[in-house]
Design a protein around this motif. Structure first.
Motif, short mmCIF file in Angstrom:
data_model
loop_
_atom_site.label_atom_id
_atom_site.label_comp_id
_atom_site.label_asym_id
_atom_site.label_seq_id
_atom_site.Cartn_x
_atom_site.Cartn_y
_atom_site.Cartn_z
N TRP A 36 0.86 -1.18 0.00
CA TRP A 36 0.00 0.00 0.00
C TRP A 36 0.90 1.24 0.00
CZ3 TRP A 36 -5.09 0.28 -0.79
CH2 TRP A 36 -5.86 -0.87 -0.59
N PHE A 37 0.59 2.15 -0.89
CA PHE A 37 1.31 3.40 -1.00
C PHE A 37 0.30 4.54 -0.91
CE2 PHE A 37 5.41 1.75 -2.46
CZ PHE A 37 5.05 0.47 -2.86
N ARG A 38 0.76 5.73 -0.62
CA ARG A 38 -0.14 6.87 -0.60
C ARG A 38 0.57 8.11 -1.13
NH1 ARG A 38 -0.77 7.76 5.98
NH2 ARG A 38 1.35 8.57 6.37
N GLN A 39 -0.23 9.00 -1.67
CA GLN A 39 0.30 10.27 -2.16
C GLN A 39 -0.66 11.39 -1.79
OE1 GLN A 39 1.40 10.40 -6.33
NE2 GLN A 39 2.84 12.06 -5.91
N GLN A 82 -6.25 -2.07 7.30
CA GLN A 82 -7.08 -1.54 8.39
C GLN A 82 -6.39 -0.32 8.96
OE1 GLN A 82 -10.16 -2.63 9.56
NE2 GLN A 82 -10.10 -0.75 10.79
N MET A 83 -7.08 0.80 8.90
CA MET A 83 -6.53 2.08 9.35
C MET A 83 -7.27 2.50 10.62
SD MET A 83 -6.62 3.82 5.55
CE MET A 83 -5.94 5.37 6.11
N ASN A 84 -6.58 2.54 11.73
CA ASN A 84 -7.17 2.96 13.00
C ASN A 84 -6.49 4.24 13.49
OD1 ASN A 84 -8.79 0.63 13.03
ND2 ASN A 84 -7.24 -0.52 14.18
N SER A 85 -7.17 4.95 14.36
CA SER A 85 -6.62 6.18 14.94
C SER A 85 -6.07 7.10 13.86
CB SER A 85 -5.51 5.84 15.95
OG SER A 85 -6.00 5.00 16.97
N VAL A 86 -6.86 7.31 12.82
CA VAL A 86 -6.37 8.08 11.68
C VAL A 86 -6.17 9.55 12.07
CG1 VAL A 86 -7.34 6.53 9.97
CG2 VAL A 86 -8.71 8.46 10.80
N LYS A 87 -5.25 10.17 11.35
CA LYS A 87 -4.89 11.56 11.59
C LYS A 87 -5.09 12.35 10.30
CE LYS A 87 -1.14 9.95 14.61
NZ LYS A 87 0.34 9.98 14.83
N PRO A 88 -5.24 13.67 10.39
CA PRO A 88 -5.37 14.47 9.16
C PRO A 88 -4.22 14.25 8.19
CG PRO A 88 -5.97 15.77 11.07
CD PRO A 88 -5.44 14.48 11.61
N GLU A 89 -3.04 13.97 8.69
CA GLU A 89 -1.89 13.75 7.81
C GLU A 89 -1.95 12.41 7.08
OE1 GLU A 89 -1.80 14.65 11.05
OE2 GLU A 89 -0.11 13.70 12.09
N ASP A 90 -2.94 11.59 7.38
CA ASP A 90 -3.15 10.35 6.63
C ASP A 90 -3.95 10.61 5.35
OD1 ASP A 90 -3.66 8.61 9.74
OD2 ASP A 90 -1.84 8.66 8.50
N THR A 91 -4.44 11.82 5.18
CA THR A 91 -5.20 12.16 3.98
C THR A 91 -4.34 12.01 2.74
OG1 THR A 91 -6.65 13.70 5.17
CG2 THR A 91 -6.41 14.03 2.79
N ALA A 92 -4.80 11.21 1.79
CA ALA A 92 -4.04 10.95 0.57
C ALA A 92 -4.84 10.03 -0.33
CB ALA A 92 -2.71 10.28 0.91
N VAL A 93 -4.38 9.88 -1.56
CA VAL A 93 -4.86 8.80 -2.42
C VAL A 93 -4.02 7.58 -2.10
CG1 VAL A 93 -5.18 7.99 -4.77
CG2 VAL A 93 -5.56 10.41 -4.22
N TYR A 94 -4.69 6.49 -1.79
CA TYR A 94 -4.03 5.25 -1.43
C TYR A 94 -4.06 4.29 -2.62
CZ TYR A 94 -3.59 6.61 3.43
OH TYR A 94 -3.23 7.24 4.59
#
Length: 123
Positions: A36-39, A82-94
């Motif tokens: 999994w990658f994100r941008q 599975q993404m838990n305790s997400v933060k605003p900085e996790d915002t991205a296209v995955y």
């Protein structure tokens, strides 16, 4: 050759959870390492996590360690994040991506890519 389709993205509040899916077709996942990658907007692509199809070994970037979990369902030929305790900085296209070589995926390289799913973390 393998085709990858991501799903499960959307809007989630900080501290919430989301599960992304990467459905594969064309070849069994056992043959591949799936990453999994994100941008994020204006940022370079970042490796998030990967799983080795042969032995189930996993890797996590420091930024998600302890919060995200990668897993696979061999019967469904699908990998999950599975993404838990997400933060605003996790915002991205995955994006999910595949390569025969696990070390290559850990290094950020892959031969096959999905089109991505957008995750937005905001209140």
């Amino acid at each position: 050759q393998v085709q990858l389709v991501e799903s499960g993205g959307g809007l989630v509040q900080p501290g919430g959870s989301l599960r992304l899916s990467c459905a594969a077709s064309g070849s069994p996942l056992d043959y591949f390492a799936i990453g999994w990658f994100r941008q994020a907007p204006g940022k370079e692509r970042e490796g998030v996590s990967c799983i080795n199809g042969r032995d189930g070994n996993t890797y996590y970037a420091d930024s998600v360690k302890g919060r995200f979990t990668i897993s696979r369902d061999i019967a469904k030929n699908t990998v999950y994040l599975q993404m838990n305790s997400v933060k605003p900085e996790d915002t991205a296209v995955y994006y999910c991506a595949a390569n025969f070589d696990y070390r290559a995926v850990v290094a950020g390289m892959a031969d096959y890519w999905g089109k991505g799913t957008l995750v937005t973390v905001s209140s």
